[in-house]
Each structure stands twice: as structure tokens, then as C-alpha cells.
Design a protein around this motif. Structure first.
Motif, PDB file in Angstrom:
ATOM      1  N   PRO A  40      -7.567  10.444 -56.556  1.00  0.00           N
ATOM      2  CA  PRO A  40      -8.500   9.073 -56.420  1.00  0.00           C
ATOM      3  C   PRO A  40      -8.887   8.870 -54.864  1.00  0.00           C
ATOM      4  CG  PRO A  40      -5.932   8.813 -56.478  1.00  0.00           C
ATOM      5  CD  PRO A  40      -6.352  10.188 -57.021  1.00  0.00           C
ATOM      6  N   ALA A  41      -9.975   8.085 -54.914  1.00  0.00           N
ATOM      7  CA  ALA A  41     -10.672   7.841 -53.579  1.00  0.00           C
ATOM      8  C   ALA A  41      -9.589   7.281 -52.531  1.00  0.00           C
ATOM      9  CB  ALA A  41     -11.744   6.705 -53.883  1.00  0.00           C
ATOM     10  N   GLU A  42      -8.710   6.537 -53.077  1.00  0.00           N
ATOM     11  CA  GLU A  42      -7.578   5.904 -52.277  1.00  0.00           C
ATOM     12  C   GLU A  42      -6.577   7.015 -51.584  1.00  0.00           C
ATOM     13  OE1 GLU A  42      -8.959   3.065 -55.274  1.00  0.00           O
ATOM     14  OE2 GLU A  42      -8.232   5.274 -55.346  1.00  0.00           O
ATOM     15  N   GLN A  43      -6.518   7.924 -52.423  1.00  0.00           N
ATOM     16  CA  GLN A  43      -5.450   8.978 -51.627  1.00  0.00           C
ATOM     17  C   GLN A  43      -6.428   9.833 -50.661  1.00  0.00           C
ATOM     18  OE1 GLN A  43      -4.021  11.778 -54.545  1.00  0.00           O
ATOM     19  NE2 GLN A  43      -2.495  12.701 -53.196  1.00  0.00           N
ATOM     20  N   GLN A  44      -7.654   9.968 -51.019  1.00  0.00           N
ATOM     21  CA  GLN A  44      -8.533  10.877 -50.083  1.00  0.00           C
ATOM     22  C   GLN A  44      -8.793   9.965 -48.717  1.00  0.00           C
ATOM     23  OE1 GLN A  44     -10.333  13.563 -50.057  1.00  0.00           O
ATOM     24  NE2 GLN A  44      -9.026  14.147 -52.094  1.00  0.00           N
ATOM     25  N   LEU A  45      -8.659   8.753 -48.799  1.00  0.00           N
ATOM     26  CA  LEU A  45      -8.797   7.756 -47.528  1.00  0.00           C
ATOM     27  C   LEU A  45      -7.354   7.848 -46.707  1.00  0.00           C
ATOM     28  CD1 LEU A  45     -10.078   5.603 -45.972  1.00  0.00           C
ATOM     29  CD2 LEU A  45      -9.199   4.031 -47.392  1.00  0.00           C
ATOM     30  N   TYR A  46      -6.118   7.858 -47.611  1.00  0.00           N
ATOM     31  CA  TYR A  46      -5.209   8.047 -47.203  1.00  0.00           C
ATOM     32  C   TYR A  46      -4.755   9.416 -46.273  1.00  0.00           C
ATOM     33  CZ  TYR A  46       0.174   7.750 -46.932  1.00  0.00           C
ATOM     34  OH  TYR A  46       1.517   7.706 -46.548  1.00  0.00           O
ATOM     35  N   ILE A  47      -5.125  10.405 -46.752  1.00  0.00           N
ATOM     36  CA  ILE A  47      -5.169  11.733 -46.196  1.00  0.00           C
ATOM     37  C   ILE A  47      -6.024  11.852 -44.994  1.00  0.00           C
ATOM     38  CG2 ILE A  47      -5.798  14.075 -46.395  1.00  0.00           C
ATOM     39  CD1 ILE A  47      -4.644  14.067 -49.258  1.00  0.00           C
ATOM     40  N   SER A  48      -7.285  10.960 -44.987  1.00  0.00           N
ATOM     41  CA  SER A  48      -8.166  11.119 -43.790  1.00  0.00           C
ATOM     42  C   SER A  48      -7.460  10.485 -42.703  1.00  0.00           C
ATOM     43  CB  SER A  48      -9.531  10.469 -44.206  1.00  0.00           C
ATOM     44  OG  SER A  48     -10.058  11.304 -45.362  1.00  0.00           O
ATOM     45  N   LYS A  49      -6.795   9.249 -42.791  1.00  0.00           N
ATOM     46  CA  LYS A  49      -6.229   8.540 -41.769  1.00  0.00           C
ATOM     47  C   LYS A  49      -5.220   9.511 -41.262  1.00  0.00           C
ATOM     48  CE  LYS A  49      -6.978   3.898 -43.597  1.00  0.00           C
ATOM     49  NZ  LYS A  49      -6.212   2.666 -44.324  1.00  0.00           N
ATOM     50  N   ALA A  50      -4.419  10.055 -42.079  1.00  0.00           N
ATOM     51  CA  ALA A  50      -3.068  10.814 -41.388  1.00  0.00           C
ATOM     52  C   ALA A  50      -3.931  11.947 -40.740  1.00  0.00           C
ATOM     53  CB  ALA A  50      -2.396  11.460 -42.721  1.00  0.00           C
ATOM     54  N   ILE A  51      -4.834  12.593 -40.957  1.00  0.00           N
ATOM     55  CA  ILE A  51      -5.500  13.651 -40.207  1.00  0.00           C
ATOM     56  C   ILE A  51      -5.838  12.896 -38.929  1.00  0.00           C
ATOM     57  CG2 ILE A  51      -7.468  15.270 -40.043  1.00  0.00           C
ATOM     58  CD1 ILE A  51      -7.552  15.404 -43.184  1.00  0.00           C
ATOM     59  N   LEU A  52      -6.535  11.929 -38.879  1.00  0.00           N
ATOM     60  CA  LEU A  52      -7.192  11.504 -37.667  1.00  0.00           C
ATOM     61  C   LEU A  52      -5.887  10.996 -36.677  1.00  0.00           C
ATOM     62  CD1 LEU A  52     -10.214   9.241 -38.854  1.00  0.00           C
ATOM     63  CD2 LEU A  52     -10.112  11.712 -38.178  1.00  0.00           C
ATOM     64  N   ILE A  53      -4.971  10.451 -37.342  1.00  0.00           N
ATOM     65  CA  ILE A  53      -3.743  10.118 -36.515  1.00  0.00           C
ATOM     66  C   ILE A  53      -2.942  11.365 -35.939  1.00  0.00           C
ATOM     67  CG2 ILE A  53      -1.222   9.012 -36.565  1.00  0.00           C
ATOM     68  CD1 ILE A  53      -2.300   7.216 -38.591  1.00  0.00           C
ATOM     69  N   CYS A  54      -3.000  12.258 -36.577  1.00  0.00           N
ATOM     70  CA  CYS A  54      -2.495  13.847 -36.151  1.00  0.00           C
ATOM     71  C   CYS A  54      -3.362  14.348 -34.852  1.00  0.00           C
ATOM     72  CB  CYS A  54      -2.410  14.871 -37.343  1.00  0.00           C
ATOM     73  SG  CYS A  54      -1.213  14.559 -38.461  1.00  0.00           S
ATOM     74  N   LEU A  55      -4.564  13.973 -35.124  1.00  0.00           N
ATOM     75  CA  LEU A  55      -5.399  14.498 -33.936  1.00  0.00           C
ATOM     76  C   LEU A  55      -5.195  13.721 -32.836  1.00  0.00           C
ATOM     77  CD1 LEU A  55      -8.662  15.287 -36.124  1.00  0.00           C
ATOM     78  CD2 LEU A  55      -7.508  16.928 -35.097  1.00  0.00           C
ATOM     79  N   SER A  56      -5.202  12.413 -32.938  1.00  0.00           N
ATOM     80  CA  SER A  56      -4.937  11.643 -31.589  1.00  0.00           C
ATOM     81  C   SER A  56      -3.436  11.847 -31.093  1.00  0.00           C
ATOM     82  CB  SER A  56      -4.631  10.067 -32.013  1.00  0.00           C
ATOM     83  OG  SER A  56      -3.682   9.764 -32.770  1.00  0.00           O
ATOM     84  N   HIS A  57      -2.746  12.556 -31.578  1.00  0.00           N
ATOM     85  CA  HIS A  57      -1.349  13.142 -30.988  1.00  0.00           C
ATOM     86  C   HIS A  57      -1.430  14.547 -30.333  1.00  0.00           C
ATOM     87  CE1 HIS A  57       0.787   9.351 -32.072  1.00  0.00           C
ATOM     88  NE2 HIS A  57       0.519   9.483 -33.271  1.00  0.00           N
ATOM     89  N   LEU A  58      -2.330  15.186 -30.871  1.00  0.00           N
ATOM     90  CA  LEU A  58      -2.609  16.567 -30.317  1.00  0.00           C
ATOM     91  C   LEU A  58      -2.943  16.761 -28.869  1.00  0.00           C
ATOM     92  CD1 LEU A  58      -3.946  18.661 -33.139  1.00  0.00           C
ATOM     93  CD2 LEU A  58      -1.546  18.216 -32.725  1.00  0.00           C
ATOM     94  N   LYS A  59      -2.085  17.755 -28.233  1.00  0.00           N
ATOM     95  CA  LYS A  59      -2.414  17.900 -26.621  1.00  0.00           C
ATOM     96  C   LYS A  59      -3.374  19.258 -26.660  1.00  0.00           C
ATOM     97  CE  LYS A  59       1.981  15.914 -25.106  1.00  0.00           C
ATOM     98  NZ  LYS A  59       3.145  16.409 -24.460  1.00  0.00           N
TER      99      LYS A  59
END
Length: 627
Positions: free
Chosen positions: A154-173
Motif C-alpha cells: 500500500p501507498a502508506e507503507q511506501q511513505l513509511y519506508i521513504s521516511k525511514a530512508i531519509l532519517i537514515c540518510l540524515s544520520h550518516l557521516k
């Protein structure tokens, strides 16, 4: 076992067992709402209480670990607090690692954004947990770039995964990004491809935003990927997850921590790798302000207040319009613009002259391209096409439906044909509104075209209008518009609109394959057929078409198929449905039940439920008829 002041040694495994059993039996909220705030205060500056808390969660049996970990993650006020409460639990306990790194991110999607930030921030806070953060990012990108996952989740799960990816990217060095730059690039290319192939605008926009963010992370100094899309609250929230780094509190009593590194990471609001780009932007802004000082603002402008715009006389005849649009006079841009603007009204005022050249004019309009930046060109051309089709329905409908399956047409032109057919059918079938009413906003139902909508909502509005007309209400609150009774002009020509469109849908062409990669056009075709069927009334031929495509993988196509069922149930008389289609109705009812329970798309489930309710109404009507 941990040391307690007073010389006593005490095991807290019994307390851990009690905590786990209470949480798994449904009292998680009640106990953790009291326990988590208390432990948060106790662990702020007392390292002994931190050790006690770590032992408390580590001694929970595996069969109860999920309920405890989930409760702590949901109720911790921040990632730093969660780190104090759980310690390195995810490194020591495989069950906790599965819950945090797999289940909460890939198998569930109902958690709030704050929970995701807590979870991923917790993984990023300690050097022993950061390898797990990289592994989580790889798993998320693998799911995000999977075409099967994009089609069936579902689109809701795609949005959830996208948020998780962006949060991970914000923490990478920077060193971590450099170590996985090639994997990020590969996942970005595969993921953006399968997202752009989706027929749902929300998923396409998600793919663009995530791809832009990955490109920004791996190319901090070079050119980055950039798409054109309309920003909304969802996209702004996604971008804020990438550029805003949460402020982490430094725990002074944590052992073996690089305190200065964490304290430095807590200060800037912008990630370190983006500082250069922000500095460059500020320098560029200063240069632009200096350039403004050298402008020609001190020159005196000419007085043009009394100048009048020269208006060209619009063509007076249909054949003159054809000459302007196709002949040697087409190089006169002003004349061309006047012709495009006046064509619709000219066609409606001269029906006899239009019928003489209707097919030729329809061909010209179908291939007409914008030569100047005329405002509303697409709408002007479409309205002229609708006017020609309603003036001479049979030959023009034959021409347009034959061109839909012809070679050398773009997907945009094929969808334009469908839009024109629907709007013309609607105009031919809908009665005019007469009478005065206080409700001034009443309009006849209209289809919402693709460029202006996130999904094809016109058919849904039409079906909802028909459901309202069949629903008894004791008080509507506002007066209704009185409809003047007039014949449905579309009934006599509906076959020329409908049957040619379903004649060759399963025959692929060199550049056009409805059952293959061109599923976006297939979705538009199905929605179009649903509206045509509703407007025509008494047409049951569409059920076989629906049955052949009912297991299509694209959710937009399935939505159209379900709308076809709604149109059939609403437009065909009850007596005919129950007498001629009893077996088909039973099979359709079984299929709708499966869709309502198992389909990943929320709109498909809602439409299936709506159709089941309509079928239940038909059943009640049958039982009410005396034998």
C-alpha cells in the motif's frame, strides 16, 4: 546482577519476567506510561540506574521481548533517552535486533514519524550500533527499489519506508556514505525507475523526493538529481527529515563515549556534509544583491498608459479556421491564437457547417500543438474537440476510437482521446439545470483530468452522485436543483463510443501494449469505460472485460475495474441484473469479498465494500418483491 548501595546484591530477572508478561497480556500502555518517565528521570545522571535499566530489559525472555521493546521505543521522549534505557540491547539480543531492525521498519508501517526518529536515532548514537544502522538502510533501499514491493504494497507503507530512508540518510557521516556510495547509487537508479512507472501520482512523487535526497547525500559538491513536481505537506515533511538533525543530549556518565564528538554533532541544525552547499548559497545570494545595485533602475521608462492592445478579428467561418490552423496562414501567430480561442463557440454556433468537415477538424485538433505560450491552450483545444464530437457524434467517435489503437500516437494523445470521449458523452447525456436555488455551487458531474488530479476522481464523483440519488434521506439541509426532463442523446450513439474501445485491448502494437508496460493508459481506459457505461444505461457487456482483468497488478487499473462494477449495479435495471446475470453476480460477490479483505490498496478495499453494499440492496429488493 548489579550492585545496590548498602552492600546487597540483587537479581532483577524476576522483575523482568513480570514486566514482559504484563506487557504481552495487554497492559503495556498502563505500566510503561508510569515506568518510562520514572526511569528517564533516574537515568539522567546516575550510571547505576542505567545499568539497572539495561539489566531489566536484557533479562526479559525472548517470547515477551517484542512487547517490551516496542513499548519503550514508542514512549521514549527522544533517541538519547531510548539509548539510556535500552543500552546496547539490539547488539546483545537477537530477538530485540529483529524487532528493531526488521519488524518495526519492514513488516509494520503504522508507527508515527517520531517513533521512527527515536528508533533510527537510537541506532546512530553509539559506535557499536552504527553498523546495524547501515544494514537497516540497505534493507530499506532494497525494499524501496523492488518493483514487486511498489506494485503490491500500500501507498502508506511506501511513505513509511521513504521516511525511514531519509532519517537514515540524515544520520550518516561522510566516511559511511563513501563506503556505500555505489550501493546507494544503484538502489537510487532502480528505485526511481519503478516508482516513476507507477500510475499513482503519490508513489511517483515519493520516488522523486527520495531519489533527490539520495543524490544530494552522495554528491555533496557535484550536480544533483532534480525533478519537477508540485510540493505539498507530504513532500515538505519528507525533506525536513533529511535536513533537520535531531539534537541529542549527551549522557555524562556513559562509559567509553566520545563525548566531544557527540556534543559537536548536537550543535548544528544542518548536517555537516551540507554546510558547504549552504555557504555557497549564501555567497551566491550576496553576489546577486551586488548585481542588483548595477541595474538600470534609474532610467526613466516610457509612458505607455494610453497604449491600447490591437485585437485581431477572429475567423467567422469553420473552413477559415481550418486554413489558419493548417494552411500557409498558420505562420501568423496572432491570427492562430485568435482562432484557437474562438473555435469552440464557432463550432457550436454553426452545427451544419461543422458536420461537413467534422472528421477533418477532429483530426486537426487531435494533432494540434501549441505554437505560442497561449494561456489555457490544452483546455481550449479540448473544449473545441468536445464541441466537434457533440455536434457530429457518430463519425467523429468512429474516427477517435479508431485512432486510439493506431500506431504513431503518444500516450498523452491516447489519454486525450479518452478524456474527450468522456466529456462529450457526459454533455450528451446530462440534462441542463433549471430553476433557482440557494445552493449556487451545484454543477453537473464532470471527470477530473489527469494533469489536475492525483487520481482519476471523475468516475467516483459520478458514481457517488448516483448513489445519493438512490438513497433515502429525511433532511438534506439545502434545497435541490430541479432538472428539466429531456431525452438522453447519448443512448443512441453510445455503441460508437463504447464497443470500439474494448475491441482490441488485448492486441499489443509495436509502440503500445495495454496489458504490458502501458498500464497507466489501461487504467484510464477502464475508468473511461465505467463512466460511458453509467451514462449509457442498460449495458452489461463490460462485465466480461472486468472479469478478464480482475487480477491486474496495478492498483489504478483495479480501481477502474471496481468502478465498472459500480456503474453496472447502478445503471442496469435490477430486474435485468437478477434475471440475466445471477451466476455472474455470485462470482463477482466472491471476488469483491477477497478484494475487500486482501487488496493492499485502501481505495480498492473501499470500492469493493461499496459494491458489496449495492449488491446487498439488490438482494433486499428481490426479497421485497411478492412472488
Amino acid at each position: 546482577v548489579c550492585f545496590i548501595p548498602g552492600g546487597l546484591d540483587c537479581s532483577i530477572s524476576f522483575v523482568s519476567h513480570v514486566l514482559g508478561k504484563v506487557c504481552v497480556h495487554g497492559w503495556q500502555k498502563e505500566i510503561l506510561e508510569v515506568l518510562v518517565p520514572r526511569l528517564t528521570d533516574l537515568t539522567k545522571s546516575d550510571y547505576i540506574w542505567q545499568r539497572i535499566c539495561w539489566q531489566l530489559v536484557e533479562c526479559v525472555p525472548d517470547r515477551w521481548m517484542e512487547a517490551v521493546v516496542l513499548g519503550f521505543v514508542q514512549r521514549a521522549p527522544g533517541a538519547d533517552v531510548l539509548s539510556r534505557l535500552l543500552g546496547n540491547l539490539v547488539v546483545k539480543n537477537k530477538k530485540a535486533q529483529f524487532v528493531v531492525a526488521q519488524k518495526m521498519l519492514l513488516l509494520q508501517y503504522g508507527h508515527a514519524t517520531a517513533v521512527l526518529q527515536n528508533l533510527l536515532g537510537y541506532l546512530a548514537l553509539d559506535s557499536s550500533r552504527r553498523p546495524l544502522l547501515l544494514r537497516v538502510l540497505q534493507d530499506l533501499l532494497e525494499t524501496w527499489s523492488s518493483s514487486s514491493a511498489v506494485k503490491h504494497s500500500p501507498a502508506e507503507q511506501q511513505l513509511y519506508i521513504s521516511k525511514a530512508i531519509l532519517i537514515c540518510l540524515s544520520h550518516l557521516k561522510e566516511p559511511e556514505i563513501a563506503s556505500c556510495r555505489q550501493e546507494l547509487l544503484t538502489s537510487m537508479m532502480e528505485g526511481v525507475k519503478c516508482h516513476l512507472e507507477s500510475s499513482l501520482p503519490q508513489l511517483r512523487r515519493l520516488g522523486m523526493v527520495v531519489a533527490e535526497s539520495i543524490s544530494l547525500s552522495i554528491n555533496t559538491e557535484g550536480p544533483v538529481l532534480k525533478f519537477e513536481y508540485e510540493e505539498d505537506d507530504e513532500t515538505r515533511e519528507l525533506k525536513s527529515l533529511l535536513v533537520q538533525t535531531p539534537s541529542f543530549c549527551v549522557v555524562p556518565s556513559l562509559p567509553d563515549d566520545d563525548r566531544s564528538e557527540k556534543a559537536g554533532a548536537a550543535l548544528p541544525l544542518v548536517p555537516e556534509r551540507n554546510e558547504k552547499s549552504y555557504t555557497a548559497a549564501l555567497v551566491k545570494a550576496d553576489e546577486e544583491s551586488d548585481a542588483e545595485l548595477d541595474s538600470d533602475d534609474d532610467l526613466i521608462p516610457y509612458d505607455m498608459s494610453e497604449d491600447k492592445e490591437l485585437k485581431l478579428k477572429a475567423p467567422m467561418y469553420i473552413r477559415e479556421c481550418i486554413e489558419v490552423l493548417t494552411g500557409s496562414r498558420s505562420e501568423d501567430v496572432d491570427k492562430w491564437e485568435a482562432t484557437v480561442k474562438a473555435l469552440e463557440s464557432l463550432v457550436r454556433r454553426n452545427p451544419a457547417a461543422t458536420r461537413e468537415v467534422s472528421v477533418e477538424l477532429a483530426k486537426i485538433l487531435l494533432h494540434l500543438e501549441e505554437k505560442t505560450c497561449i494561456e489555457g491552450f490544452v483546455e481550449l483545444r479540448q473544449r473545441a474537440q468536445v464541441a466537434v464530437l457533440t455536434t457530429d457524434p457518430i463519425p467523429v467517435a468512429k474516427y477517435l476510437t479508431s485512432q486510439f489503437y493506431s500506431l504513431n500516437y503518444s500516450l498523452r494523445q491516447r489519454m486525450d482521446i479518452l478524456d474527450v470521449l468522456v466529456l462529450a458523452a457526459q454533455e450528451l447525456s446530462c440534462p441542463k439545470f433549471h430553476g433557482k436555488t440557494k445552493h449556487s455551487g451545484v454543477q453537473k458531474p464532470c471527470i477530473q483530468l489527469l494533469p489536475e488530479s492525483d487520481s482519476s476522481k471523475g468516475w467516483r464523483r459520478i458514481v457517488d452522485e448516483r448513489i445519493k440519488s438512490k438513497t433515502r434521506r429525511f433532511d438534506m439541509g439545502q434545497s435541490r436543483v430541479e432538472l428539466a426532463s429531456c431525452p438522453n442523446e447519448f443512448n443512441s450513439v453510445a455503441g460508437y463510443f463504447f464497443f470500439p474501445l474494448i475491441q482490441h485491448f488485448d492486441r499489443p502494437l509495436t509502440t503500445f501494449d495495454l496489458l504490458g508496460e502501458d498500464h497507466l493508459v489501461l487504467g484510464r481506459l477502464v475508468h473511461t469505460l465505467a463512466v460511458l457505461m453509467y451514462l449509457a444505461v442498460n449495458t452489461v457487456a463490460l462485465l466480461e472485460f472486468v472479469w478478464a482483468l480482475r487480477f491486474h497488478t496495478d492498483s489504478y487499473v483495479r480501481q477502474g475495474l471496481l468502478s465498472c462494477i459500480s456503474s453496472l449495479l447502478l445503471s442496469v435495471p435490477t430486474e435485468r441484473i437478477l434475471s440475466d446475470m445471477t451466476e455472474e453476480l455470485l462470482e463477482t460477490q466472491s471476488w469483491l469479498g477477497d478484494v475487500m479483505e486482501k487488496d493492499p490498496d485502501g481505495d480498492c478495499r473501499r470500492l469493493a465494500l461499496q459494491n458489496l453494499l449495492l449488491m446487498e440492496n439488490l438482494k433486499k429488493k428481490l426479497e421485497a418483491v411478492p412472488s
